[in-house]
Enzyme design. Structure first.
Site, PDB file in Angstrom:
ATOM      1  N   LYS A  40       0.838  -1.212   0.000  1.00  0.00           N
ATOM      2  CA  LYS A  40       0.000   0.000   0.000  1.00  0.00           C
ATOM      3  C   LYS A  40       0.870   1.259   0.000  1.00  0.00           C
ATOM      4  CE  LYS A  40      -3.109   3.079   0.856  1.00  0.00           C
ATOM      5  NZ  LYS A  40      -4.253   3.435   0.079  1.00  0.00           N
ATOM      6  N   CYS A  73      -3.498  10.980   1.424  1.00  0.00           N
ATOM      7  CA  CYS A  73      -2.746   9.724   1.244  1.00  0.00           C
ATOM      8  C   CYS A  73      -1.362   9.947   0.670  1.00  0.00           C
ATOM      9  CB  CYS A  73      -3.521   8.796   0.318  1.00  0.00           C
ATOM     10  SG  CYS A  73      -5.187   8.537   0.871  1.00  0.00           S
TER      11      CYS A  73
HETATM   12  N1  SAJ Z   1      -1.344  14.873  -8.803  1.00  0.00           N
HETATM   13  C1  SAJ Z   1      -0.423  15.567  -9.580  1.00  0.00           C
HETATM   14  N2  SAJ Z   1      -0.054  15.023 -10.780  1.00  0.00           N
HETATM   15  C2  SAJ Z   1      -0.557  13.846 -11.227  1.00  0.00           C
HETATM   16  C3  SAJ Z   1      -1.487  13.140 -10.431  1.00  0.00           C
HETATM   17  C4  SAJ Z   1      -1.849  13.684  -9.216  1.00  0.00           C
HETATM   18  O1  SAJ Z   1       0.065  16.646  -9.218  1.00  0.00           O
HETATM   19  O2  SAJ Z   1      -0.190  13.442 -12.340  1.00  0.00           O
HETATM   20  C5  SAJ Z   1      -1.757  15.414  -7.505  1.00  0.00           C
HETATM   21  C6  SAJ Z   1      -3.265  15.639  -7.414  1.00  0.00           C
HETATM   22  O3  SAJ Z   1      -3.613  16.868  -7.959  1.00  0.00           O
HETATM   23  C7  SAJ Z   1      -3.479  15.560  -5.925  1.00  0.00           C
HETATM   24  C8  SAJ Z   1      -2.449  14.530  -5.458  1.00  0.00           C
HETATM   25  O4  SAJ Z   1      -1.505  14.445  -6.509  1.00  0.00           O
HETATM   26  O5  SAJ Z   1      -3.188  16.791  -5.288  1.00  0.00           O
HETATM   27  C9  SAJ Z   1      -2.998  13.150  -5.159  1.00  0.00           C
HETATM   28  O6  SAJ Z   1      -4.031  12.814  -6.076  1.00  0.00           O
HETATM   29  P1  SAJ Z   1      -4.159  11.366  -6.728  1.00  0.00           P
HETATM   30  O7  SAJ Z   1      -5.276  11.403  -7.678  1.00  0.00           O
HETATM   31  O8  SAJ Z   1      -2.856  10.941  -7.253  1.00  0.00           O
HETATM   32  O9  SAJ Z   1      -4.440  10.406  -5.497  1.00  0.00           O
HETATM   33  P2  SAJ Z   1      -5.450  10.377  -4.225  1.00  0.00           P
HETATM   34  O10 SAJ Z   1      -4.684  10.890  -3.042  1.00  0.00           O
HETATM   35  O11 SAJ Z   1      -6.739  11.017  -4.515  1.00  0.00           O
HETATM   36  O12 SAJ Z   1      -5.678   8.789  -4.088  1.00  0.00           O
HETATM   37  C10 SAJ Z   1      -4.530   7.941  -3.947  1.00  0.00           C
HETATM   38  C11 SAJ Z   1      -4.685   6.760  -4.923  1.00  0.00           C
HETATM   39  N3  SAJ Z   1      -3.428   6.018  -4.963  1.00  0.00           N
HETATM   40  C12 SAJ Z   1      -2.851   5.672  -6.149  1.00  0.00           C
HETATM   41  O13 SAJ Z   1      -3.321   5.973  -7.207  1.00  0.00           O
HETATM   42  C13 SAJ Z   1      -1.612   4.862  -6.069  1.00  0.00           C
HETATM   43  C14 SAJ Z   1      -5.833   5.856  -4.473  1.00  0.00           C
HETATM   44  O14 SAJ Z   1      -5.899   4.688  -5.292  1.00  0.00           O
HETATM   45  C15 SAJ Z   1      -5.643   5.444  -3.009  1.00  0.00           C
HETATM   46  O15 SAJ Z   1      -6.717   4.639  -2.556  1.00  0.00           O
HETATM   47  C16 SAJ Z   1      -5.607   6.706  -2.177  1.00  0.00           C
HETATM   48  O16 SAJ Z   1      -4.477   7.487  -2.614  1.00  0.00           O
HETATM   49  C17 SAJ Z   1      -5.453   6.301  -0.719  1.00  0.00           C
HETATM   50  O17 SAJ Z   1      -6.458   6.379   0.007  1.00  0.00           O
HETATM   51  O18 SAJ Z   1      -4.366   5.842  -0.338  1.00  0.00           O
END
Ligand code: SAJ
Length: 420
Positions: free
Chosen positions: A204, A258
């Site tokens: 995880k 997360c």
């Molecule tokens: N972000 C970027 N660039 C990207 C992708 C995301 O700057 O290319 C930023 C987003 O804007 C945001 C942050 O990263 O601020 C996180 O967003 P996210 O969409 O990457 O993830 P979360 O936090 O909404 O959800 C993540 C997910 N983990 C993965 O994809 C590995 C989700 O599957 C998990 O269940 C969740 O964390 C969790 O609860 O751990």
């Protein structure tokens, strides 16, 4: 059919409880927050996401779900409470996991299964959870079973991902893994990957850390591209055509509950984790980089006003947890700027959220911080001549540049500061 107590009725625990209830189990949703319990008792979701209310209605109609404040005897217990980050110690703060497990102790019976869904550092089931649950005088592996089954659903698409994503099931022993797999197979359509509890804990954290490090790399590429005067977005798009390259997107930093914190759970006991820590620093420093862009754009303007477009931590949701927007706003205010905020999803926040027209009135620069779909096709014509200066900084590469150019805006995008 089995009876399951799900401790923690938040974004993960509640939909999981409802999926179990809709798939043949008797479920009791436990929460220490009376408001949440009262809302559920009244048949109303305490928060919204697509499909949640229908699932609650279905579970109530089947008489398969009820909400309570206190834990009771059951066949299985599931812990889905938050694991906050202790910023001083840079460690996972397990206080909620610990108190949930302590609530289970008086009700633990021979043959019970305890599943931890909350994110926890490696070895937590083997050590901490065992120690707490054995206060019942029962023995782990002999009398009761424990597994870690981390949640992996993405906010905004929780229900779909809870059902269709693969799941990692890590038991403390084979019987724990088997019992947990049986339970999850009642509603999960993805594959179940069986492993040990410590490996599941590590998996995880690796998943979220992988994403954080990848975003940090994209953010570093964006800054290098700015130095060279090239468009990082185009460069990433072409690089990603390579069959073994998948660079994520740069932006104003990483928010949410997360990805911005889980990497620290890996580093807390590690001897060598410099790459992970460096990536955290890069992502945490992005609001400063955005402010630097704004300062360059507004050089010479006295007492500037900036309008932030979007404070949710990511697009098309109302969630502001650990949003990089907060840091940017604080830094901008410290710089002496007046900051106004518009967000089509967030209604209440620690800063006041204005309507679109009011937010841009008299502004010297719009700073797009969240990739809400609304910004994709938004035209400055929507708010006419209300801005004082026609400047926009897009940290998400989301706006339709042609529309803003038509209205004579000066446009800067993170990782593409010069060209368009
Ligand atoms: N972000 C970027 N660039 C990207 C992708 C995301 O700057 O290319 C930023 C987003 O804007 C945001 C942050 O990263 O601020 C996180 O967003 P996210 O969409 O990457 O993830 P979360 O936090 O909404 O959800 C993540 C997910 N983990 C993965 O994809 C590995 C989700 O599957 C998990 O269940 C969740 O964390 C969790 O609860 O751990």
């Amino acid at each position: 059919m089995s009876k399951i107590c799900v401790l923690g009725q938040g974004y993960i625990g509640l939909p999981t409880a409802l999926l179990l209830a809709n798939n043949g189990h008797e479920v009791v949703g436990i929460d220490v927050n009376k408001r949440v319990v009262d809302s559920l008792k009244a048949g109303k979701m305490p928060f919204e996401e697509k499909g949640f209310q229908e699932l609650l209605d279905g579970a109530i109609a089947k008489k398969a779900f009820r909400a309570e404040s206190l834990v009771e005897e059951a066949d299985a217990f599931m812990v889905a409470v938050p694991t906050p980050f202790d910023p001083e110690l840079r460690m996972a703060d397990l206080k909620y996991v610990v108190s949930a497990c302590e609530m289970i102790v008086p009700h633990l019976r021979r043959g019970n299964l305890v599943i931890i869904e909350s994110t926890i550092p490696p070895n937590t089931c083997e050590k901490k959870i065992k120690q707490i649950l054995e206060k019942s005088t029962l023995k782990m592996c002999e009398d009761f079973y424990v597994s870690h089954c981390p949640e992996r659903a993405i906010p905004g698409n929780t229900l779909h991902e809870m059902v269709y994503n693969d799941r990692v099931i890590g038991g403390i022993n084979e019987e724990s893994t088997r019992l947990t797999a049986d339970l999850y197979s009642s509603f999960v359509k993805g594959d179940l990957h069986l492993t040990t509890s410590t490996t599941a804990e590590m998996i995880k954290l690796m998943e979220n850390t992988f994403r954080d490090v990848n975003i940090a790399l994209a953010n570093e590429f964006a800054q290098i591209a700015d130095d060279y005067g090239i468009d990082v977005w185009k460069a990433i798009e072409i690089a990603n055509k390579h069959p073994r390259v998948n660079i994520l997107k740069p932006g104003p930093g990483v928010g949410g509950h997360c990805i911005a914190i889980d990497p620290w759970f890996l580093t807390e006991n590690a001897n060598n984790s410099s790459l992970i820590m460096m990536s955290r620093q890069i992502n945490d420093s992005m609001p400063q980089y955005v402010l630097k862009m704004v300062k360059e754009m507004l050089a010479g303007i006295e007492n500037p006003t900036v309008t932030v477009f979007g404070v949710a931590y990511k697009g098309d949701i109302a969630d502001t947890r650990a949003t990089p927007a907060k840091k940017f706003i604080k830094l901008a205010e410290k710089e002496g700027y007046r900051v106004k905020i518009y967000d089509p999803f967030v209604k209440e926040w620690c800063y006041s959220i204005l309507g679109l027209e009011e937010a841009v009135e008299g502004s010297d620069c719009i700073v797009v911080l969240t990739d809400h779909s609304e910004f994709r096709e938004m035209s400055p014509e929507k708010f006419g001549g209300k801005m004082k200066k026609l400047n926009i900084i897009d940290t998400r590469n989301i706006i339709n540049i042609a529309l803003w150019k038509e209205s004579r805006y000066i446009i800067k995008t993170i990782g593409n500061c010069f060209g368009q």
